[in-house]
Design an enzyme around this catalytic site. Structure first.
Site, mmCIF file in Angstrom:
data_model
loop_
_atom_site.group_PDB
_atom_site.id
_atom_site.type_symbol
_atom_site.label_atom_id
_atom_site.label_comp_id
_atom_site.label_asym_id
_atom_site.label_seq_id
_atom_site.Cartn_x
_atom_site.Cartn_y
_atom_site.Cartn_z
ATOM 1 N N TYR A 1 -5.974 4.303 -5.075
ATOM 2 C CA TYR A 1 -4.626 4.766 -4.719
ATOM 3 C C TYR A 1 -4.448 4.624 -3.214
ATOM 4 O O TYR A 1 -5.368 4.910 -2.438
ATOM 5 C CB TYR A 1 -4.441 6.239 -5.108
ATOM 6 N N GLU B 1 4.087 3.316 -1.786
ATOM 7 C CA GLU B 1 2.975 3.822 -2.591
ATOM 8 C C GLU B 1 2.460 2.713 -3.505
ATOM 9 O O GLU B 1 3.237 2.113 -4.254
ATOM 10 C CB GLU B 1 3.436 5.014 -3.446
#
Length: 403
Positions: A125, A213
């Protein structure tokens, strides 16, 4: 301004950020063509079909009408046809959309990244955003990527790393290497990750993003580092520098009342309360919303008519507020500086007459330039509009209205 995944990936390509390749499709026929192109390019029978909406959690989300997930893998043309038919036009419900969901108007047919190779595949991530508490951009990253990053942040926050970037110095080479090291990478994967992080940060700055993101940030079996998914938000205030990006706005994904308010240059945000408010100036608007809560109500919206409000813009704001069926009362709180109070009052009167059959209390507090003339206009209008001079008076009237 939020972007769809396929739009964000196209922008990242311009900054040499490796992304999962794919084609945006609005019809089943386009999805069929996309699958054929992907098969020809990559030699794999597998392809991923992703619903394109402005919300996360699509992989775990479901289409209301048939229960299919918002992200599905197909291994044949027939699979892709079936998945596209079930997703396109359906209402996708995720944790972020709420129970009402969002209609899917586009899908992304993308390459399969889970191909075989000599090394282990891994999901990470990574995101870049502004940390307002210290005035620096921050890169947040974790070895635990994928669909459950929220659970990781809640249950094991020690697995979330942060790297702050000073705005004057930019991302330094040692910081990019530190991120790759903390992700446990080595060899070619390490080098590819350093390049990825550097180019992604350049994209974040160059596009004037407020958030990027990547989840998952994927290490493929051949050690390539690729953005398999991307959520991107552009800073609305910086769009004057990016006139080419304004066309990427998808108003079908936004609240219709907020879109309509934008046409009149009104700063409007819909909320879940029962008292509509119209104010000039963001600070006064926040104070008014606090006052509504202290009076026992809940703000139904944030509406700043700005410093150039006139009768027409006030009438437009009035109509927008009244479209919310939850509104039990409307509080108009104007401090007349640049804005003349009598113009605001005339806008209220015009809106009231044009709309007709308004059955909820309307409280108007006008102070400043031409406030006396404004009060006289309202008091002599014959309309069921209550005027107040002091903020405490307006608060009492709001309390009475929502009791």
């Amino acid at each position: 301004m939020n972007l769809h995944e396929y739009q964000a990936k196209e922008l990242l390509k311009k900054y040499n950020v490796p992304v999962q390749d794919g084609f945006a499709c609005s019809t089943v026929h386009e999805a069929e063509d996309a699958y054929r192109q992907i098969k020809a390019l990559y030699g794999s029978n597998f392809a991923v079909v992703k619903a394109q909406i402005h919300a996360g959690g699509r992989g775990k989300g479901t289409i209301k009408e048939n229960g299919i997930n918002g992200v599905k893998v197909g291994k044949s043309l027939e699979d892709i046809q079936d998945i596209a038919k079930k997703i396109l036009g359906g209402t996708l419900v995720t944790k972020q959309t709420g129970p009402h969901g969002k209609v899917v108007n586009k899908i992304l047919v993308a390459q399969d990244m889970y191909y075989d190779g000599p090394h282990e595949r891994k999901e990470f991530y990574l995101s870049v955003l502004l940390d307002r508490s210290n005035g620096q951009n921050v890169i947040m990253y974790s070895t635990e990527g994928g669909m459950n990053i929220e659970d990781v942040a809640h249950d094991t926050p020690e697995k979330i790393f942060k790297e702050w970037v000073h705005p004057s110095g930019g991302l330094l080479p040692f910081q990019a290497r530190k991120i790759a090291f903390n992700l446990g990478l080595s060899g070619d994967a390490f080098k590819n990750c350093v390049k990825f992080v550097t180019n992604l940060y350049n994209a974040y700055i160059g596009l004037d993003c407020s958030m990027v993101e990547i989840n998952p940030l994927f290490k493929a079996a051949d050690d390539k580092i690729v953005a398999v998914d991307c959520k991107m938000k552009l800073d609305d205030n910086a769009l004057v520098r990016h006139s080419d990006l304004t066309s990427l706005r998808d108003t079908t994904e936004e609240d219709p009342t907020e879109v309509e308010a934008g046409k009149y240059n009104l700063n409007f945000v819909k909320l879940d309360g029962n008292v509509g408010c119209m104010v000039n100036g963001a600070g006064l608007a926040m104070a008014t919303m606090d006052m509504i809560k202290l009076s026992g109500g809940e703000p139904a919206n944030f509406l700043d008519v700005g410093g150039t409000a006139n009768a027409q813009t006030v009438e437009a704001g009035f109509k927008i507020i009244l479209k919310d069926p939850n509104v039990k009362a409307i509080l108009i709180n104007i401090f007349g500086g640049i804005v003349r109070c009598d113009r605001v009052a005339q806008g209220v009167i015009d809106a009231y007459k044009n709309l007709g059959n308004i059955n909820i209390p309307i409280i108007v507090r006008l102070q400043g330039t031409n406030a006396e003339e404004a009060k006289k206009l309202i008091d002599e209008s014959g309309l069921k509009v209550e005027s107040a001079i002091l903020l405490s008076e307006a608060a009492s009237l709001v309390k009475k209205a929502v009791a």
